[in-house]
Design a protein around this motif. Structure first.
Motif, PDB file in Angstrom:
ATOM      1  N   TRP A 157       0.872  -1.165   0.000  1.00 39.41           N
ATOM      2  CA  TRP A 157       0.000   0.000   0.000  1.00 39.41           C
ATOM      3  C   TRP A 157       0.916   1.225   0.000  1.00 39.41           C
TER       4      TRP A 157
ATOM      5  N   ASN B 231       0.827   5.724   0.572  1.00 40.28           N
ATOM      6  CA  ASN B 231       0.084   6.811   1.200  1.00 40.28           C
ATOM      7  C   ASN B 231       0.608   8.184   0.774  1.00 40.28           C
TER       8      ASN B 231
ATOM      9  N   ASN C 297      -4.711   6.848   0.782  1.00 37.56           N
ATOM     10  CA  ASN C 297      -3.897   5.668   0.541  1.00 37.56           C
ATOM     11  C   ASN C 297      -4.515   4.796  -0.539  1.00 37.56           C
TER      12      ASN C 297
ATOM     13  N   GLU D  92      -8.501  -0.527  -3.950  1.00 39.24           N
ATOM     14  CA  GLU D  92      -9.068   0.164  -2.782  1.00 39.24           C
ATOM     15  C   GLU D  92      -8.337   1.485  -2.583  1.00 39.24           C
TER      16      GLU D  92
ATOM     17  N   TYR E  95      -8.658   5.200  -0.102  1.00 35.70           N
ATOM     18  CA  TYR E  95      -9.317   5.875   1.011  1.00 35.70           C
ATOM     19  C   TYR E  95      -8.779   7.301   1.103  1.00 35.70           C
TER      20      TYR E  95
ATOM     21  N   ASP F 189       3.773   1.921   3.017  1.00 34.53           N
ATOM     22  CA  ASP F 189       2.943   1.331   4.063  1.00 34.53           C
ATOM     23  C   ASP F 189       3.347  -0.125   4.245  1.00 34.53           C
TER      24      ASP F 189
ATOM     25  N   ARG G 134       1.877  -3.378   5.647  1.00 32.41           N
ATOM     26  CA  ARG G 134       0.739  -4.193   6.106  1.00 32.41           C
ATOM     27  C   ARG G 134      -0.314  -3.388   6.857  1.00 32.41           C
ATOM     28  N   ASN G 135      -0.447  -2.122   6.515  1.00 31.37           N
ATOM     29  CA  ASN G 135      -1.397  -1.255   7.226  1.00 31.37           C
ATOM     30  C   ASN G 135      -1.076  -1.198   8.724  1.00 31.37           C
ATOM     31  N   TYR G 136       0.206  -1.287   9.044  1.00 28.66           N
ATOM     32  CA  TYR G 136       0.638  -1.173  10.437  1.00 28.66           C
ATOM     33  C   TYR G 136       1.439   0.109  10.677  1.00 28.66           C
ATOM     34  N   TYR G 137       2.308   0.446   9.710  1.00 28.08           N
ATOM     35  CA  TYR G 137       3.150   1.625   9.896  1.00 28.08           C
ATOM     36  C   TYR G 137       3.699   2.070   8.553  1.00 28.08           C
ATOM     37  N   LEU G 138       4.234   3.278   8.540  1.00 30.42           N
ATOM     38  CA  LEU G 138       4.819   3.866   7.337  1.00 30.42           C
ATOM     39  C   LEU G 138       6.325   3.898   7.536  1.00 30.42           C
ATOM     40  N   ASP G 139       7.039   3.050   6.817  1.00 29.81           N
ATOM     41  CA  ASP G 139       8.440   2.882   7.162  1.00 29.81           C
ATOM     42  C   ASP G 139       9.410   3.743   6.345  1.00 29.81           C
TER      43      ASP G 139
END
Lengths: 106, 118
Positions: free
Chosen positions: B33, B35, B50, B57, B59, B99, B101-106
């Motif tokens: 993903w 963003n 994102n 998908e 959003y 992104d 895994r929709n956990y954090y932006l590394d």
């Protein structure tokens, strides 16, 4: 919409421990992460999945997340840690940031 | 080495349009993903939009819905943000961010400045 609340500012003396909180409804049920941003620079990830440190981030940075509050802790704070810190979580496939906390080391 | 390089920012009049681009390299772009995040002068970070790996998908933050469109070209390792009907409050630095895994932006780019003013 989901909201994350941080204190606008935190002050700490060099060598002491700084704690920055991030509050949100049932935040402990989500993963929280933290970014550091210094003036004129892009944000840098310092904590992810509540407690994990990316490669290259000093061990003095740690995190926790339980209940409604996530906390970023900086042990033995150094002058170079002075920066803005943002918490972040996900809600329904959207990214939510806290308002940011300015950490002053004095 | 992961690199994200934004471009396309500039000065635009209220009501105008801009198209931002983000060139990605150093990782399999189609695996993540992506963003857009913005920051108004002197203000905090605000997530903008994102997009899923295959673009199926998307959003948006409420304030840009109907005005901004996020898209990607996996063949060209590129992320885009089409911004229409721009307002003064859209002024700021726009970052693209990877992104996980929709956990954090590394990884974040260096940002591109958008100024909406007459």
């Amino acid at each position: 919409s989901y909201e994350l609340t941080q204190p606008p500012s935190v002050s700490v003396s060099p060598g002491q421990t700084a704690s920055i909180t991030c509050s949100g409804d049932k935040l402990g049920d989500k993963y929280a992460c933290w970014y550091q941003q210094k003036p004129g620079q892009s944000p840098v990830l310092v904590i992810y999945q509540d407690t994990r440190r990316p490669s290259g981030i000093p061990e003095r940075f740690s995190g926790s997340n339980s209940g409604n509050t996530a906390t970023l802790t900086i042990s033995g704070t150094q002058a170079m840690d002075e920066a803005d810190y943002y918490c972040q979580a996900w809600d329904s496939s959207t990214v939510v940031f806290g308002g940011g906390t300015k950490l002053t080391v004095l | 080495e992961v690199q994200l390089v934004e471009s396309g920012g500039g000065l635009v009049q209220p009501g105008g349009s801009l198209r931002l681009s983000c060139a990605a390299s150093g990782f399999p772009f189609s695996s993540n993903w992506m963003n857009w995040v913005r920051q108004a002068p002197g203000k905090g970070l605000e997530w903008v939009a994102n997009i899923k790996q295959d673009g199926s998908e998307k959003y948006y933050v409420d304030s840009v819905k109907g005005r901004f469109t996020i898209s990607r070209d996996n063949a060209k390792n590129s992320l885009f943000l089409q911004m229409n009907s721009l307002r003064a409050e859209d002024t700021g630095v726009y970052y693209c961010a990877r992104d996980v895994r929709n956990y954090y932006l590394d990884y974040w780019g260096q940002g591109t400045l958008v100024t909406v003013s007459s």
